[in-house]
Motif scaffolding. Structure first.
Motif, PDB file in Angstrom:
ATOM      1  N   VAL A 126       0.972  -1.484  -0.061  1.00  0.00           N
ATOM      2  CA  VAL A 126       0.095   0.107  -0.478  1.00  0.00           C
ATOM      3  C   VAL A 126       1.045   1.539  -0.324  1.00  0.00           C
ATOM      4  CG1 VAL A 126      -0.259  -0.072   2.442  1.00  0.00           C
ATOM      5  CG2 VAL A 126      -2.488   0.698   1.178  1.00  0.00           C
ATOM      6  N   ASP A 127       0.532   2.430  -0.678  1.00  0.00           N
ATOM      7  CA  ASP A 127       1.257   3.667  -0.912  1.00  0.00           C
ATOM      8  C   ASP A 127       2.350   3.324  -1.041  1.00  0.00           C
ATOM      9  OD1 ASP A 127      -0.731   5.580   0.099  1.00  0.00           O
ATOM     10  OD2 ASP A 127       0.608   5.695   2.145  1.00  0.00           O
ATOM     11  N   HIS A 128       2.634   2.115  -2.371  1.00  0.00           N
ATOM     12  CA  HIS A 128       4.223   2.039  -3.369  1.00  0.00           C
ATOM     13  C   HIS A 128       4.195   2.545  -4.568  1.00  0.00           C
ATOM     14  CE1 HIS A 128       7.116  -0.655  -0.965  1.00  0.00           C
ATOM     15  NE2 HIS A 128       6.592   0.429   0.262  1.00  0.00           N
ATOM     16  N   GLY A 129       2.343   2.889  -4.847  1.00  0.00           N
ATOM     17  CA  GLY A 129       2.599   3.937  -6.268  1.00  0.00           C
ATOM     18  C   GLY A 129       1.664   2.964  -7.360  1.00  0.00           C
ATOM     19  N   LYS A 130       0.833   2.119  -6.754  1.00  0.00           N
ATOM     20  CA  LYS A 130       0.420   1.588  -7.641  1.00  0.00           C
ATOM     21  C   LYS A 130      -0.456   1.862  -8.404  1.00  0.00           C
ATOM     22  CE  LYS A 130      -1.542  -1.471  -4.515  1.00  0.00           C
ATOM     23  NZ  LYS A 130      -0.284  -0.799  -3.188  1.00  0.00           N
ATOM     24  N   THR A 131      -1.465   2.783  -8.090  1.00  0.00           N
ATOM     25  CA  THR A 131      -2.605   3.320  -8.666  1.00  0.00           C
ATOM     26  C   THR A 131      -2.195   4.339  -9.040  1.00  0.00           C
ATOM     27  OG1 THR A 131      -4.133   2.911  -6.596  1.00  0.00           O
ATOM     28  CG2 THR A 131      -4.803   5.065  -8.179  1.00  0.00           C
ATOM     29  N   SER A 132      -0.802   5.453  -8.686  1.00  0.00           N
ATOM     30  CA  SER A 132      -0.276   6.313  -9.681  1.00  0.00           C
ATOM     31  C   SER A 132       0.369   5.906 -10.549  1.00  0.00           C
ATOM     32  CB  SER A 132       0.725   6.802  -8.260  1.00  0.00           C
ATOM     33  OG  SER A 132       0.502   7.564  -7.498  1.00  0.00           O
ATOM     34  N   LEU A 133       1.276   4.548 -11.088  1.00  0.00           N
ATOM     35  CA  LEU A 133       1.656   4.213 -12.105  1.00  0.00           C
ATOM     36  C   LEU A 133       0.393   3.287 -13.158  1.00  0.00           C
ATOM     37  CD1 LEU A 133       3.975   2.717 -13.080  1.00  0.00           C
ATOM     38  CD2 LEU A 133       3.509   0.210 -12.738  1.00  0.00           C
ATOM     39  N   LEU A 134      -0.494   2.789 -12.642  1.00  0.00           N
ATOM     40  CA  LEU A 134      -1.880   2.601 -13.721  1.00  0.00           C
ATOM     41  C   LEU A 134      -2.345   4.163 -14.149  1.00  0.00           C
ATOM     42  CD1 LEU A 134      -3.224  -0.198 -10.988  1.00  0.00           C
ATOM     43  CD2 LEU A 134      -2.408  -0.823 -13.484  1.00  0.00           C
TER      44      LEU A 134
ATOM     45  N   LEU B 286       0.103   5.397 -16.713  1.00  0.00           N
ATOM     46  CA  LEU B 286      -0.350   4.418 -17.979  1.00  0.00           C
ATOM     47  C   LEU B 286      -1.405   4.746 -18.908  1.00  0.00           C
ATOM     48  CD1 LEU B 286       1.268   0.914 -16.365  1.00  0.00           C
ATOM     49  CD2 LEU B 286       2.245   2.130 -18.114  1.00  0.00           C
ATOM     50  N   ARG B 287      -2.334   5.342 -17.738  1.00  0.00           N
ATOM     51  CA  ARG B 287      -3.462   5.351 -18.319  1.00  0.00           C
ATOM     52  C   ARG B 287      -4.065   7.184 -18.989  1.00  0.00           C
ATOM     53  NH1 ARG B 287      -7.667   3.010 -15.129  1.00  0.00           N
ATOM     54  NH2 ARG B 287      -6.443   3.665 -13.589  1.00  0.00           N
ATOM     55  N   HIS B 288      -2.336   8.186 -17.999  1.00  0.00           N
ATOM     56  CA  HIS B 288      -3.110   9.500 -18.907  1.00  0.00           C
ATOM     57  C   HIS B 288      -3.964   9.926 -17.744  1.00  0.00           C
ATOM     58  CE1 HIS B 288       0.657   9.201 -21.322  1.00  0.00           C
ATOM     59  NE2 HIS B 288      -0.005   8.423 -21.938  1.00  0.00           N
ATOM     60  N   SER B 289      -4.329   9.300 -16.953  1.00  0.00           N
ATOM     61  CA  SER B 289      -5.907   9.623 -16.484  1.00  0.00           C
ATOM     62  C   SER B 289      -5.555  10.238 -14.776  1.00  0.00           C
ATOM     63  CB  SER B 289      -7.202   9.218 -16.520  1.00  0.00           C
ATOM     64  OG  SER B 289      -6.992   7.968 -15.314  1.00  0.00           O
ATOM     65  N   ASN B 290      -7.118  11.146 -14.084  1.00  0.00           N
ATOM     66  CA  ASN B 290      -6.473  11.935 -12.700  1.00  0.00           C
ATOM     67  C   ASN B 290      -7.184  10.461 -12.232  1.00  0.00           C
ATOM     68  OD1 ASN B 290      -4.239  13.058 -12.134  1.00  0.00           O
ATOM     69  ND2 ASN B 290      -5.183  14.780 -13.057  1.00  0.00           N
ATOM     70  N   ILE B 291      -7.136   9.305 -12.011  1.00  0.00           N
ATOM     71  CA  ILE B 291      -7.946   8.491 -10.801  1.00  0.00           C
ATOM     72  C   ILE B 291      -7.094   8.312  -9.535  1.00  0.00           C
ATOM     73  CG2 ILE B 291      -9.621   6.771 -12.535  1.00  0.00           C
ATOM     74  CD1 ILE B 291      -7.385   4.649 -10.538  1.00  0.00           C
ATOM     75  N   ALA B 292      -6.010   8.599  -8.921  1.00  0.00           N
ATOM     76  CA  ALA B 292      -4.957   8.551  -8.106  1.00  0.00           C
ATOM     77  C   ALA B 292      -5.595   9.467  -7.089  1.00  0.00           C
ATOM     78  CB  ALA B 292      -3.810   8.374  -7.914  1.00  0.00           C
ATOM     79  N   ARG B 293      -6.010  10.830  -7.850  1.00  0.00           N
ATOM     80  CA  ARG B 293      -6.816  11.591  -6.925  1.00  0.00           C
ATOM     81  C   ARG B 293      -8.180  11.320  -6.721  1.00  0.00           C
ATOM     82  NH1 ARG B 293      -4.601  16.543  -9.677  1.00  0.00           N
ATOM     83  NH2 ARG B 293      -3.271  15.688 -10.251  1.00  0.00           N
ATOM     84  N   GLY B 294      -8.980  10.735  -7.222  1.00  0.00           N
ATOM     85  CA  GLY B 294     -10.414  10.831  -7.097  1.00  0.00           C
ATOM     86  C   GLY B 294     -11.225   9.944  -6.538  1.00  0.00           C
ATOM     87  N   GLU B 295     -10.620   8.823  -6.520  1.00  0.00           N
ATOM     88  CA  GLU B 295     -11.025   8.033  -5.667  1.00  0.00           C
ATOM     89  C   GLU B 295     -11.421   7.941  -4.778  1.00  0.00           C
ATOM     90  OE1 GLU B 295      -9.065   4.045  -6.448  1.00  0.00           O
ATOM     91  OE2 GLU B 295      -8.102   4.715  -7.525  1.00  0.00           O
ATOM     92  N   ALA B 296     -12.522   6.864  -3.465  1.00  0.00           N
ATOM     93  CA  ALA B 296     -12.528   7.253  -2.110  1.00  0.00           C
ATOM     94  C   ALA B 296     -11.448   7.222  -1.429  1.00  0.00           C
ATOM     95  CB  ALA B 296     -13.902   6.327  -1.472  1.00  0.00           C
ATOM     96  N   GLY B 297     -11.378   7.856  -0.447  1.00  0.00           N
ATOM     97  CA  GLY B 297     -10.019   7.906   0.573  1.00  0.00           C
ATOM     98  C   GLY B 297      -8.361   7.120  -0.241  1.00  0.00           C
ATOM     99  N   GLY B 298      -8.203   7.280  -1.380  1.00  0.00           N
ATOM    100  CA  GLY B 298      -7.516   7.031  -2.900  1.00  0.00           C
ATOM    101  C   GLY B 298      -6.796   5.601  -2.587  1.00  0.00           C
ATOM    102  N   ILE B 299      -8.095   4.235  -2.667  1.00  0.00           N
ATOM    103  CA  ILE B 299      -7.682   3.268  -2.506  1.00  0.00           C
ATOM    104  C   ILE B 299      -8.677   2.340  -3.770  1.00  0.00           C
ATOM    105  CG2 ILE B 299      -7.866   0.791  -1.281  1.00  0.00           C
ATOM    106  CD1 ILE B 299      -8.157   2.324   0.968  1.00  0.00           C
TER     107      ILE B 299
END
Ligand code: GDP
Length: 517
Positions: free
Chosen positions: A81-89, A92-105
């Motif tokens: 957790v927090d090692h950057g999986k969401t940021s990496l995805l 790669l996707r050129h979008s911004n879901i890392a910031r938008g999700e509930a609790g960032g998970i």
């Protein structure tokens, strides 16, 4: 057998097996060679395997089904957790879901495709990789374990400023259990204190993952999801690994794949997310689902429609794609195998056949349940008789006996089966010596009046000391259910973040325990 061979207590082998893998083990479960290897490693036993002569069920393959075309690799990103999986995805996707999700998970499985650098994958067309979005909290272990099923390559993300952590180890073990090759992405190389070299030695020491930089054969790329540095190199590594795996599929073979999740969509009804591994899926096809963990005879249905991950409608899905399939009425367990069958009759027959195969397991479970029920009613009768015959003695017994254990009955509703199961598992793990937790069910959908009826009946009939709660994870509660909940004073815990839910359940438990004193 393993216990006997190794002269080790059976319970110990069971414990090691369940620690390594979430599956439910019974004495009938056949362990995979990879799992046996890991268990023997953990128990420090010396066991050698006879060489295997037979390849995977070759006799079941007909000439028409021989894989012929290159198919795109299916990638799962895993890590602590927090090692950057969401940021990496996200990068790669050129979008911004890392910031938008509930609790960032990341909490449910989805997928997207990324073009690969022009490595020679055997054809002229542009090559793609399918990335499966995997959840990032330990409570989602169950879902993540299934995330590797139907995955060709695992990208293991390790933060360069933090190093190998418990979930890094767990992810690597899951990948090994599924015999999926690992590419390591050492992330956050831009961060102060980043030390990718140290991480490589940790990987070698703790996970026997020997990076190419240290002379080993594991591809390891130093990246930054934040600045985007070396992401093309990571895609190169994926492309190379895919080439080595020589992934092939045959469009003429019967469609086959893996179900990642199934959920109820308000507009579309039931949607099963499926990764296609061979053949094609088309609207109108009959699907059969196979899950060794589920003993049901109704795991089949007909495809009414197919949607791409971006909600676009499709006529068909080809190997390597992850799509939403509409129209399967039953909820499909995550991780189930998917097969296209000719017609409904065959689907039904095969589904029953599968159930019959599991019949011995079913009857063992039924037998155990009826034995338990019989024992319970016997005990109840004994108790009643004792009360009548010798009230004084019973009273004495009561004062001498242990204080009554408190009980919690929980009904879980979730947006997808995987998260409902994971939440149920998380709550079950909060059971203590003083408090017994009974999960009444983990289902998909909004909390409705029927749920309230089930839980309120459980309270009235089962045991007066049992406290009922309903957990609504990422779902709503119908107005009528809210009214019933108020009438019977049944709490409904509504959450979309597992940490918060866990905290509230813990608080409830301590309230119950202190009230019981
Ligand atoms: P996940 O839990 O593994 O999905 O991790 P996230 O993608 O949510 O990232 C956790 C935190 O690390 C966030 O605050 C990110 O902004 C940060 N982060 C992710 N990748 C990088 C990176 O390459 N460099 C730096 N400096 N921070 C990063």
């Amino acid at each position: 057998q393993l216990a006997a061979l190794s002269e080790c207590p059976e319970a110990k082998v069971f414990k090691v097996a369940t620690d390594l893998d979430d599956s439910v083990y019974t004495p009938r479960t056949v362990l995979s060679p990879a799992l046996i290897e890991l268990i023997t490693e953990e128990l420090k036993l010396n066991i050698s395997f006879l060489p295997q002569t037979e390849q995977l069920r070759p006799s079941q393959r007909t000439a028409a089904e021989e894989p012929t075309q290159t198919r795109m690799p299916i990638i799962t990103v895993m890590g602590h957790v927090d090692h950057g999986k969401t940021s990496l995805l996200d990068a790669l996707r050129h979008s911004n879901i890392a910031r938008g999700e509930a609790g960032g998970i990341t909490q449910s499985v989805a997928a997207f495709q990324v073009p690969l650098p022009s490595a020679d994958l055997g054809n002229e067309e542009e090559a793609f990789a399918t990335f499966i979005d995997t959840p990032g909290h330990a409570a989602f272990k169950a879902m993540r374990a299934n995330g590797t099923v139907g995955t060709d390559i695992v990208v293991l993300v390790v933060a360069a400023d933090d190093g190998v952590m418990p979930q890094t180890i767990e992810a690597a073990k899951l990948a090994r259990l599924a015999s999926v090759p690992i590419i390591v992405a050492i992330n956050k190389c831009d961060a102060p204190g980043a030390d990718p070299e140290r991480v490589r030695y940790q990987l070698l020491d703790q996970l026997q993952l020997n990076a190419e930089q240290l002379g080993g054969d594991v591809q390891c790329v130093d990246i930054s999801a934040k600045t985007g540095s070396n992401l093309p190199q990571l895609l190169d590594a994926i492309s190379l690994q895919a080439e080595m795996l020589d992934l092939r599929a045959n469009l003429n073979a019967p469609g086959a794949g893996v179900c990642l999740e199934s959920r109820i969509d308000r507009a579309l009804g039931s949607v099963a997310t499926i990764v296609v591994r061979n053949g094609m899926l088309r609207a109108g096809d009959f699907l059969l689902f196979q899950s060794p963990k589920v003993l049901r005879g109704d795991l089949y249905g007909r495809i009414r429609g197919i949607i791409a991950s971006d909600s676009e409608r499709l006529n068909e899905a080809t190997p390597g794609m992850t799509v939403g399939v509409i129209g399967i009425k039953t909820t499909i367990p995550p991780g189930a195998e998917v097969h296209v069958v000719e017609n409904e009759k065959l689907a039904k027959a095969k589904s029953r056949e599968m159930l019959a195969k599991n019949a011995s397991a079913v009857s063992t479970i039924n037998l155990a349940n009826s034995l338990l029920a019989a024992r319970e009613s016997e005990e109840e009768q004994k108790e009643a008789k004792g009360n009548r015959e010798d009230e004084h003695e019973a009273e004495l017994d009561h004062t001498q006996s242990e204080p009554e254990k408190r009980k919690l009955a929980v009904l879980v509703k979730g947006d997808v089966q995987g998260s409902a199961d994971a939440v149920a598992q998380c709550i079950q793990s909060l059971e203590t010596a003083d408090l017994n937790i009974r999960i009444l069910g983990a289902q998909v959908g909004d909390v409705n009046d029927m749920d309230m009826k089930i839980i309120s009946t459980s309270r009235q009939v089962k045991d007066s000391v049992e406290e009922p709660i309903v957990v609504a994870f990422n779902v709503r509660t119908k107005d009528s259910a809210i009214r019933t909940a108020k009438r019977f004073s049944i709490p409904i815990l509504t959450h979309s973040i597992i940490y918060h839910l866990e905290d509230e359940v813990k608080n409830r438990i301590s309230d119950i325990l202190s009230a019981g004193r």
